[in-house]
Motif scaffolding. Sequence first.
Motif, short mmCIF file in Angstrom:
data_model
loop_
_atom_site.label_atom_id
_atom_site.label_comp_id
_atom_site.label_asym_id
_atom_site.label_seq_id
_atom_site.Cartn_x
_atom_site.Cartn_y
_atom_site.Cartn_z
N ALA A 43 1.92 -2.85 8.71
CA ALA A 43 1.40 -1.35 8.46
C ALA A 43 2.48 -0.29 8.68
O ALA A 43 2.16 0.78 7.94
CB ALA A 43 0.23 -1.40 9.61
N GLU A 46 7.27 -2.34 4.74
CA GLU A 46 7.69 -3.95 4.37
C GLU A 46 8.75 -4.24 5.52
O GLU A 46 9.64 -3.40 5.95
CB GLU A 46 8.30 -3.46 2.86
CG GLU A 46 8.55 -4.71 2.23
CD GLU A 46 9.47 -4.46 0.90
OE1 GLU A 46 10.50 -3.64 1.11
OE2 GLU A 46 9.28 -5.26 -0.35
N TRP B 100 -10.70 1.38 10.84
CA TRP B 100 -9.76 0.82 11.30
C TRP B 100 -8.62 0.05 9.83
O TRP B 100 -7.53 0.11 10.07
CB TRP B 100 -10.34 -0.29 12.07
CG TRP B 100 -9.21 -1.52 12.81
CD1 TRP B 100 -8.50 -1.04 13.75
CD2 TRP B 100 -8.80 -2.48 12.04
NE1 TRP B 100 -7.49 -2.24 13.98
CE2 TRP B 100 -7.75 -3.25 12.85
CE3 TRP B 100 -9.26 -3.47 10.94
CZ2 TRP B 100 -7.04 -4.38 12.75
CZ3 TRP B 100 -8.36 -4.53 10.67
CH2 TRP B 100 -7.33 -5.24 11.54
N LEU B 101 -9.49 -0.34 8.92
CA LEU B 101 -8.69 -0.82 7.85
C LEU B 101 -8.15 0.56 7.21
O LEU B 101 -6.99 0.12 6.57
CB LEU B 101 -9.70 -1.34 6.90
CG LEU B 101 -10.44 -2.87 7.23
CD1 LEU B 101 -11.51 -3.20 6.13
CD2 LEU B 101 -9.31 -3.73 7.22
N ALA B 102 -8.56 1.56 7.06
CA ALA B 102 -7.89 2.55 6.54
C ALA B 102 -6.65 3.17 7.39
O ALA B 102 -5.66 3.33 6.57
CB ALA B 102 -8.94 3.91 6.51
N LEU B 104 -4.62 0.98 8.90
CA LEU B 104 -3.65 0.04 8.20
C LEU B 104 -3.07 0.53 7.18
O LEU B 104 -1.88 0.29 7.00
CB LEU B 104 -4.51 -1.31 8.16
CG LEU B 104 -4.58 -2.19 9.57
CD1 LEU B 104 -5.23 -3.38 9.26
CD2 LEU B 104 -3.14 -2.19 10.39
N ALA B 105 -3.82 0.71 6.24
CA ALA B 105 -3.28 1.02 4.93
C ALA B 105 -2.71 2.17 4.68
O ALA B 105 -1.73 2.33 3.66
CB ALA B 105 -4.62 0.95 3.80
N GLY B 107 0.30 3.55 5.98
CA GLY B 107 1.69 3.71 5.88
C GLY B 107 2.46 2.59 5.33
O GLY B 107 3.54 2.68 5.83
N CYS B 108 1.63 1.75 4.88
CA CYS B 108 2.26 0.48 4.60
C CYS B 108 3.20 0.20 3.27
O CYS B 108 3.99 -0.69 3.15
CB CYS B 108 1.13 -0.73 4.45
SG CYS B 108 0.25 -0.60 2.84
N THR B 109 3.30 1.31 2.60
CA THR B 109 4.07 1.23 1.43
C THR B 109 5.62 1.66 1.79
O THR B 109 6.50 1.89 0.92
CB THR B 109 3.59 2.20 0.40
OG1 THR B 109 3.37 3.30 0.85
CG2 THR B 109 2.47 1.31 -0.22
N ALA B 110 5.93 2.11 3.13
CA ALA B 110 7.19 2.42 3.51
C ALA B 110 8.16 1.36 2.93
O ALA B 110 7.88 0.12 3.07
CB ALA B 110 7.29 2.56 4.85
N PRO B 111 9.42 1.67 2.63
CA PRO B 111 10.38 0.80 2.06
C PRO B 111 11.15 -0.12 3.39
O PRO B 111 10.90 0.66 4.49
CB PRO B 111 11.60 1.47 1.58
CG PRO B 111 11.19 3.12 2.34
CD PRO B 111 9.82 3.02 2.41
N ALA B 112 11.45 -1.17 3.24
CA ALA B 112 11.91 -1.96 4.23
C ALA B 112 13.16 -1.41 4.84
O ALA B 112 13.96 -0.78 4.23
CB ALA B 112 12.24 -3.28 3.64
N SER B 113 13.37 -1.56 6.31
CA SER B 113 14.43 -1.29 6.91
C SER B 113 15.61 -2.05 6.48
O SER B 113 15.44 -3.37 6.04
CB SER B 113 14.26 -1.28 8.34
OG SER B 113 13.37 -2.40 8.83
N PRO B 114 16.83 -1.94 6.81
CA PRO B 114 18.09 -2.53 6.32
C PRO B 114 17.95 -4.00 6.53
O PRO B 114 18.45 -4.89 5.61
CB PRO B 114 19.09 -2.13 7.10
CG PRO B 114 18.74 -0.84 7.36
CD PRO B 114 17.19 -0.49 7.51
N CYS B 115 17.34 -4.74 7.50
CA CYS B 115 17.22 -5.96 7.82
C CYS B 115 18.65 -6.54 8.50
O CYS B 115 19.56 -5.82 8.43
CB CYS B 115 16.78 -6.88 6.85
SG CYS B 115 16.99 -8.66 7.05
N CYS B 116 18.73 -7.85 8.66
CA CYS B 116 19.66 -8.56 9.45
C CYS B 116 21.04 -8.32 8.69
O CYS B 116 21.30 -8.65 7.75
CB CYS B 116 19.35 -10.09 9.53
SG CYS B 116 17.70 -10.64 8.74
#
Lengths: 116, 116
Positions: A43, A46, B100-102, B104-105, B107-116
Motif C-alpha cells: 500500500a 511498489e 479500509w479498502l480506499a 489501501l488504494a 498510495g499504492c502507485t508509488a515507485p519502488a525504492s532502490p531495492c537490494c
Amino acid sequence: MPVATVPVATVPVAPAPLQADQARQRLKALADPLRLQVIEALAGGERCVCELTSELGLAQSKLSFHLKVLKEAGLLVDRQEGRWVYYQLQPEALEGLRGWLADLAAGCTAPASPCC
Amino acid sequence: MPVATVPVATVPVAPAPLQADQARQRLKALADPLRLQVIEALAGGERCVCELTSELGLAQSKLSFHLKVLKEAGLLVDRQEGRWVYYQLQPEALEGLRGWLADLAAGCTAPASPCC
DNA sequence: TGAACCCATCAAAGCTAATTGGTGCGAACA
DNA sequence: TGTTCGCACCAATTAGCTTTGATGGGTTCA
C-alpha cells in the motif's frame, strides 16, 4: 538483454460489475493475516520480492506462495527487471471490491417479509 | 411474554478507523461461498432463519454455524421475535470495509525504492 | 402441563489451505 | 561459459475450517 514480465494466468482487472465469484476470490485472498501484511506493505508503493522477504521476515517460498494467490486474485501485478521481480497493488481491484460492497449495502434495511 | 434478543459476543460495529484485524475477520467471513449466498439473500432485506434455510436449501445446523461467523464479524445483527430469529445485514460494517479498502488504494502507485 | 417447533451448540469426521524443505529455471556477472 | 543469485514451483506434512448428525434450551399453542 533485459526481459519483460511474462503474462501468466492472472484474472484481468474486472470491468465495472464485479462477479460475485471474483469478489469472493479477492476477499479470500485478502483474508489471510500474512497476505494482509503483504498488501499493507504494498500500500506504500511498489516493492521487490527480496525487499518484502526481509521486511516481513518470511521464508522466500512462503512469500512466493502468497504473492501468487494475491496475483491470481487480480490484486497484484508484477514486473520483472533484471533478476528482480517487483509487485504492485492494483488499485482498480480494490475499487471493484468497494463497488461490490456498496451494492450489497444498498437495500439491506428492508423489513422482513411475513415468514413461515 | 415476548422476549428481546440477548446480546452475545458480537463485535460492535467499528467506529471510523477499522482495525486491520477486524477488517480481516470481515473479509474472511465474506470469503465463503455459502456465507456469500446468505449475505446476498440478506442484501434484499431482513430474513428469518427458517426462511433462509428453505431459500438456500441448507441444513439448519449448517446455516446456524455460518450465521454465527457472520455475526461475530459484525456483519449481521439478529433479533428474536417469538420463536423466530431474524437476521439483518449491518450496512455500517460494509461501509467500514469500503473505507479500509480506499485507504489501501491511496498510495499504492508509488515507485519502488532502490531495492537490494 | 405437554407437545410441537425454531434455533444454537457440540463432537467427530471430512476437506481445504498453508507451511516447509527441496529443486530448477532464467538472468546477471566474472 | 561457469557461477551466483532471485524467484517460482512442487510434494509432503501440518494446521485450520466446514459439514454432519445429535442434543438441548427456550417459546408458543392446545
